[in-house]
Scaffold this active site. Structure first.
Site, PDB file in Angstrom:
ATOM      1  N   PHE A 189       0.743  -1.173   0.278  1.00 32.12           N
ATOM      2  CA  PHE A 189      -0.061   0.031  -0.045  1.00 32.12           C
ATOM      3  C   PHE A 189       0.867   1.267  -0.021  1.00 32.12           C
ATOM      4  O   PHE A 189       0.461   2.125  -0.679  1.00 32.12           O
ATOM      5  CB  PHE A 189      -1.026  -0.036   1.048  1.00 32.12           C
ATOM      6  CG  PHE A 189      -2.111  -0.976   1.342  1.00 32.12           C
ATOM      7  CD1 PHE A 189      -3.142  -0.855   0.081  1.00 32.12           C
ATOM      8  CD2 PHE A 189      -1.985  -1.901   2.244  1.00 32.12           C
ATOM      9  CE1 PHE A 189      -4.133  -1.812   0.151  1.00 32.12           C
ATOM     10  CE2 PHE A 189      -3.144  -2.828   1.855  1.00 32.12           C
ATOM     11  CZ  PHE A 189      -4.045  -2.913   1.068  1.00 32.12           C
ATOM     12  N   GLU A 194     -10.477 -13.052  13.034  1.00 34.11           N
ATOM     13  CA  GLU A 194     -11.081 -13.380  11.552  1.00 34.11           C
ATOM     14  C   GLU A 194     -10.880 -14.828  11.321  1.00 34.11           C
ATOM     15  O   GLU A 194     -11.778 -15.406  10.963  1.00 34.11           O
ATOM     16  CB  GLU A 194     -10.505 -12.536  10.819  1.00 34.11           C
ATOM     17  CG  GLU A 194     -10.930 -10.987  10.595  1.00 34.11           C
ATOM     18  CD  GLU A 194     -10.034  -9.862   9.861  1.00 34.11           C
ATOM     19  OE1 GLU A 194     -10.532  -8.963   9.865  1.00 34.11           O
ATOM     20  OE2 GLU A 194      -8.921 -10.330   9.557  1.00 34.11           O
ATOM     21  N   ASP A 205       4.420  -0.176   7.152  1.00 36.89           N
ATOM     22  CA  ASP A 205       4.486  -0.673   8.385  1.00 36.89           C
ATOM     23  C   ASP A 205       5.900  -0.731   8.973  1.00 36.89           C
ATOM     24  O   ASP A 205       6.352  -0.888  10.202  1.00 36.89           O
ATOM     25  CB  ASP A 205       4.088  -2.206   8.197  1.00 36.89           C
ATOM     26  CG  ASP A 205       2.718  -2.386   8.103  1.00 36.89           C
ATOM     27  OD1 ASP A 205       1.751  -1.502   8.368  1.00 36.89           O
ATOM     28  OD2 ASP A 205       2.212  -3.742   7.949  1.00 36.89           O
ATOM     29  N   ALA A 227      -3.391  -0.291   7.091  1.00 29.51           N
ATOM     30  CA  ALA A 227      -3.264  -0.145   5.668  1.00 29.51           C
ATOM     31  C   ALA A 227      -3.536   1.352   5.437  1.00 29.51           C
ATOM     32  O   ALA A 227      -2.607   2.107   4.416  1.00 29.51           O
ATOM     33  CB  ALA A 227      -4.415  -0.706   4.867  1.00 29.51           C
TER      34      ALA A 227
HETATM   35  C1  LIG Z   1      -3.515 -10.856   7.442  1.00 29.48           C
HETATM   36  C2  LIG Z   1      -3.332  -9.288   7.584  1.00 29.48           C
HETATM   37  C3  LIG Z   1      -4.659  -8.689   7.995  1.00 29.48           C
HETATM   38  C4  LIG Z   1      -4.626  -7.110   7.783  1.00 29.48           C
HETATM   39  N1  LIG Z   1      -5.831  -6.529   8.256  1.00 29.48           N
HETATM   40  C5  LIG Z   1      -5.869  -5.278   8.261  1.00 29.48           C
HETATM   41  C6  LIG Z   1      -7.162  -4.421   8.179  1.00 29.48           C
HETATM   42  O1  LIG Z   1      -8.034  -5.118   8.521  1.00 29.48           O
HETATM   43  N2  LIG Z   1      -6.986  -3.259   8.388  1.00 29.48           N
HETATM   44  C7  LIG Z   1      -5.969  -2.476   8.211  1.00 29.48           C
HETATM   45  O2  LIG Z   1      -5.897  -1.261   8.033  1.00 29.48           O
HETATM   46  N3  LIG Z   1      -4.812  -3.079   8.084  1.00 29.48           N
HETATM   47  C8  LIG Z   1      -4.814  -4.433   8.110  1.00 29.48           C
HETATM   48  N4  LIG Z   1      -3.489  -5.086   7.869  1.00 29.48           N
HETATM   49  C9  LIG Z   1      -2.126  -4.308   8.051  1.00 29.48           C
HETATM   50  C10 LIG Z   1      -1.932  -3.782   6.696  1.00 29.48           C
HETATM   51  O3  LIG Z   1      -2.076  -4.885   5.584  1.00 29.48           O
HETATM   52  C11 LIG Z   1      -0.643  -3.291   6.472  1.00 29.48           C
HETATM   53  O4  LIG Z   1      -0.684  -2.264   7.374  1.00 29.48           O
HETATM   54  C12 LIG Z   1       0.025  -2.920   4.918  1.00 29.48           C
HETATM   55  O5  LIG Z   1      -0.301  -3.782   4.211  1.00 29.48           O
HETATM   56  C13 LIG Z   1       1.219  -2.148   5.114  1.00 29.48           C
HETATM   57  O6  LIG Z   1       1.633  -1.857   4.024  1.00 29.48           O
HETATM   58  P1  LIG Z   1       3.158  -1.621   3.598  1.00 29.48           P
HETATM   59  O7  LIG Z   1       2.962  -1.049   1.856  1.00 29.48           O
HETATM   60  O8  LIG Z   1       3.923  -0.864   4.717  1.00 29.48           O
HETATM   61  O9  LIG Z   1       3.873  -3.161   3.579  1.00 29.48           O
HETATM   62  P2  LIG Z   1       3.116  -4.370   2.778  1.00 29.48           P
HETATM   63  O10 LIG Z   1       1.751  -4.373   2.237  1.00 29.48           O
HETATM   64  O11 LIG Z   1       3.538  -5.484   3.464  1.00 29.48           O
HETATM   65  O12 LIG Z   1       4.104  -4.730   1.347  1.00 29.48           O
HETATM   66  C14 LIG Z   1       5.567  -4.658   1.418  1.00 29.48           C
HETATM   67  C15 LIG Z   1       5.751  -5.122  -0.173  1.00 29.48           C
HETATM   68  O13 LIG Z   1       7.334  -5.019   0.096  1.00 29.48           O
HETATM   69  C16 LIG Z   1       7.887  -6.180  -0.657  1.00 29.48           C
HETATM   70  N5  LIG Z   1       9.173  -6.538  -0.164  1.00 29.48           N
HETATM   71  C17 LIG Z   1       9.049  -6.959   1.123  1.00 29.48           C
HETATM   72  N6  LIG Z   1      10.661  -7.143   1.392  1.00 29.48           N
HETATM   73  C18 LIG Z   1      11.257  -6.978  -0.006  1.00 29.48           C
HETATM   74  C19 LIG Z   1      12.560  -6.744  -0.407  1.00 29.48           C
HETATM   75  N7  LIG Z   1      13.526  -7.186   0.429  1.00 29.48           N
HETATM   76  N8  LIG Z   1      12.793  -6.345  -1.691  1.00 29.48           N
HETATM   77  C20 LIG Z   1      11.661  -6.097  -2.412  1.00 29.48           C
HETATM   78  N9  LIG Z   1      10.344  -6.077  -2.034  1.00 29.48           N
HETATM   79  C21 LIG Z   1      10.177  -6.595  -0.808  1.00 29.48           C
HETATM   80  C22 LIG Z   1       6.594  -7.072  -0.497  1.00 29.48           C
HETATM   81  O14 LIG Z   1       6.736  -8.108  -1.525  1.00 29.48           O
HETATM   82  C23 LIG Z   1       5.373  -6.240  -0.445  1.00 29.48           C
HETATM   83  O15 LIG Z   1       4.855  -6.310  -1.655  1.00 29.48           O
HETATM   84  C24 LIG Z   1      -3.338  -6.569   7.849  1.00 29.48           C
HETATM   85  C25 LIG Z   1      -2.321  -7.139   7.657  1.00 29.48           C
HETATM   86  C26 LIG Z   1      -2.236  -8.690   7.467  1.00 29.48           C
HETATM   87  C27 LIG Z   1      -0.905  -9.276   7.289  1.00 29.48           C
END
Ligand SMILES: Cc1cc2nc3c(=O)[nH]c(=O)nc-3n(C[C@H](O)[C@H](O)[C@H](O)COP(=O)(O)OP(=O)(O)OC[C@H]3O[C@@H](n4cnc5c(N)ncnc54)[C@H](O)[C@@H]3O)c2cc1C
Length: 445
Positions: free
Chosen positions: A17, A178, A316, A327
Site C-alpha cells: 500500500f 477473523e 509498516d 493499511a
Molecule cells: C493478515 C493481515 C490482515 C490485515 N488486516 C488489516 C485490516 O483489516 N485493516 C488495516 O488497516 N490493516 C490491516 N493489515 C495491515 C496492512 O495490511 C498493512 O498495514 C499494510 O499492508 C502495510 O503496507 P506496506 O506497504 O507498509 O507493507 P506491505 O503491504 O507488507 O508491502 C510490502 C511490500 O514489500 C515487498 N518486499 C518486502 N521485502 C522486500 C525486499 N527485500 N525487496 C523487495 N520487495 C520487498 C513485499 O513483497 C510487499 O509487496 C493486515 C495485515 C495482515 C498481514
C-alpha cells in the site's frame, strides 16, 4: 557527490500500500521511478484470511503490479529482492529471480517493505505454525485447514480424529479473530453435509493470546462484544495464555498463574507479532538509523532518516510516534513521501509540515453479518459493523475485476455458506511415490 541527474531517479522498494501510494503521488512528476518488489503482484493483505478460508481466490486479492501501473509512463517495475543500501554511493543492491545481482542508483529512495511474522525468538515454531503475511502463507493455511478435515475423515482412532478436528490459533488480534470465526463457519456451514464418518461441526477452534482481551486495540467495549460473538460461534477463547511449545502434534501454553497445559491440535496457526525484515537492519547500518524493538526504523516527522533527507521510510516499516501498522497509515505515509519529492522536483518551496495521520478507523470481520468497527469514539458492532466493513473493503480492493469478483463471492458465501476456492496443492511433504506396477508374469502356454 552529484546531487541528482535529470530526470531525477526515484527508487521505491515495496509495492504494498505504501509503495503504490508513493507511485501514485508521483504520477505527473518529471521523475524516473523504479518500483522494486520481490513479488510480481500487490497483495491486499487484509483479505488474506478470506483466501486462506476458501472465500476468495488469489486473483481477487492479488493484482499484477504491471497491470496496476500500466498507465504510469514514468514507472518501471523490477521483480527483485532488495538486499542492501549503499547510502554513500546512493545505490540499492538487489538480487534478481535468477540469483544475479544489480545495483540501482537513486537520487531519492522510498523504503516500504512492510514487516514479517514474528515468532518472538522461536523461529522453530514457523515450520508447524504458518503465519499470515503473504499469498504463499494464505495457500499454506488453506491446505492445512481443508486437509485436516480430510484426515479426520480418514483416520479411525478417536484421539487422532479429535486432534485433526482441533484448530489452534496463537494471537487474538484481527487476523486471529477473523480466522477463528472463519474456521467455525467452514465447520458449521460449508462442510456440514460433505463427510460421512465425521461431523465437521464438532471441530474445536481454540484461540490463545498472552494479553487479557481479544482485539485489544479496539478498546474494552468492542473487545468484550467480539469475544461474546466468538464464543457464540463456538470458539474457545483462552486469554493470558502464552504458547511455549509448538510441534506437529499441537502446542503447550503457559497460563498467567504459571501452570502449563498441552493441547493436541494438528493444525496450529500463528497470528501474533510482527518484526522488520532483514533489509531494515541493512538500512540502519548504512544510514545510522535507529530501530525499535521490532526492528522498525525510527523516522523524522517528515518520514526521512535523520541525516539522510533523500531516504524516506513509509508504511509498516516506519516507526513514527508508535503509529499502528494499518493499511491507512501505509497509504497516507506513501502518498506524503511521494508528494514531498514531487514538490521538490517541481521547484516548489519544500513544505515543512510534518506527516500527520488522519485516523479513518479500523474494522475486523468476525463472521457472516458480524464485524466490529472503531473510529475515534464511535464503536459499532453486529450487522451495522459488518455493512461498514463490507463498504470499506469494496472501496479499497484494487482493480474493478477484483472488486466485482469479490462481491460475487461474498454474495454466494453469505447467502449459502458455500465456498468455491477450496482447491489446495497436495504439498511436497506428503507426496508419495506410487510403486511401479509389477511386470506382468508371462502367460503359461
Ligand atoms: C493478515 C493481515 C490482515 C490485515 N488486516 C488489516 C485490516 O483489516 N485493516 C488495516 O488497516 N490493516 C490491516 N493489515 C495491515 C496492512 O495490511 C498493512 O498495514 C499494510 O499492508 C502495510 O503496507 P506496506 O506497504 O507498509 O507493507 P506491505 O503491504 O507488507 O508491502 C510490502 C511490500 O514489500 C515487498 N518486499 C518486502 N521485502 C522486500 C525486499 N527485500 N525487496 C523487495 N520487495 C520487498 C513485499 O513483497 C510487499 O509487496 C493486515 C495485515 C495482515 C498481514
Amino acid at each position: 557527490m552529484e546531487d541528482h541527474v535529470i530526470p531525477r531517479r526515484v527508487v521505491i522498494i515495496g509495492g504494498g500500500f505504501a509503495g503504490l501510494f508513493a507511485v501514485r503521488a508521483l504520477r505527473r512528476a518529471p521523475v524516473a521511478v523504479t518500483l522494486v518488489d520481490r513479488c510480481a503482484h500487490h497483495t491486499f493483505q487484509p483479505l488474506l484470511y478470506q483466501c486462506a478460508s476458501g472465500i476468495l481466490s488469489s486473483g481477487q486479492i492479488a493484482q499484477p503490479l504491471r497491470a496496476i501501473l500500466r498507465r504510469r509512463e514514468n514507472v518501471r517495475c523490477l521483480l527483485a529482492t532488495a538486499t542492501d543500501v549503499d547510502a554513500t554511493e546512493r545505490l540499492v543492491h538487489v538480487v534478481l529471480s535468477d540469483g544475479s545481482g544489480l545495483a540501482l542508483p537513486y537520487d531519492d529512495l522510498i523504503v516500504g517493505v512492510g514487516v514479517r511474522q514474528s515468532y518472538f525468538g522461536h523461529d522453530e515454531f514457523a515450520e508447524h505454525a504458518p503465519g499470515m503475511k503473504t499469498l504463499d502463507d494464505a495457500h499454506a493455511v488453506r491446505r492445512r485447514l481443508f486437509r485436516a478435515f480430510e484426515m479426520a475423515e480418514a483416520v479411525e482412532d478417536p484421539k487422532e480424529r479429535a486432534a485433526w478436528l482441533s484448530f489452534a490459533l496463537v494471537g487474538a488480534g484481527p487476523t486471529g479473530v477473523e480466522l477463528a470465526g472463519q474456521i467455525r463457519e467452514i465447520a458449521r456451514h460449508t462442510l456440514d453435509r460433505e463427510f460421512s464418518s465425521i461431523d465437521p461441526g464438532q471441530a474445536r477452534v481454540l484461540l490463545f493470546d498472552g494479553v487479557d482481551a481479544v482485539l485489544a486495540s479496539f478498546g474494552p467495549v468492542l473487545s468484550r462484544r467480539a469475544q461474546r460473538t466468538l464464543e457464540s460461534l463456538g470458539v474457545e477463547v483462552h486469554l493470558g495464555a502464552i504458547a511455549t511449545e509448538v510441534d506437529e502434534r499441537g502446542l503447550t501454553v503457559r497460563r498467567q498463574g504459571g501452570e502449563s497445559q498441552r493441547y493436541d491440535a494438528r493444525t496450529v496457526l500463528w497470528t501474533a507479532g510482527v518484526e522488520a525484515p532483514p533489509l531494515a537492519g541493512a538500512l540502519a547500518r548504512a544510514t545510522g538509523a535507529k530501530q525499535d524493538r521490532a526492528g522498525r526504523i525510527l523516522v523524522e516527522p517528515d518520514l526521512t532518516i535523520a541525516g539522510h533527507p533523500e531516504i524516506r521510510v513509509v508504511g509498516d516499516l516506519m516507526n513514527l510516534n508508535g503509529l499502528p501498522g494499518l493499511a491507512e497509515v501505509a497509504m497516507q505515509s506513501g502518498a506524503y513521501a511521494g508528494r514531498h519529492i514531487r514538490h521538490r522536483v517541481e521547484g516548489r518551496k519544500p513544505s515543512t509540515r510534518p506527516f500527520r495521520y488522519l485516523d479513518l478507523g479500523s474494522a475486523a470481520y468476525i463472521s457472516r453479518g458480524r464485524a466490529v468497527v472503531k473510529r475515534g469514539r464511535l464503536h459499532v458492532s453486529g450487522v451495522v459493523g459488518w455493512l461498514i466493513w463490507l463498504f470499506i473493503h469494496i472501496v479499497f480492493l484494487t482493480g474493478f475485476r477484483s472488486r466485482a469478483g469479490a462481491m460475487m463471492s461474498w454474495a454466494v458465501v453469505f447467502a449459502s455458506g458455500s465456498r468455491r476456492e477450496r482447491a489446495f496443492a497436495s504439498g511436497e511433504a506428503h507426496a508419495v511415490d506410487v510403486p511401479e506396477a509389477a511386470a506382468p508374469s508371462p502367460r503359461s502356454a
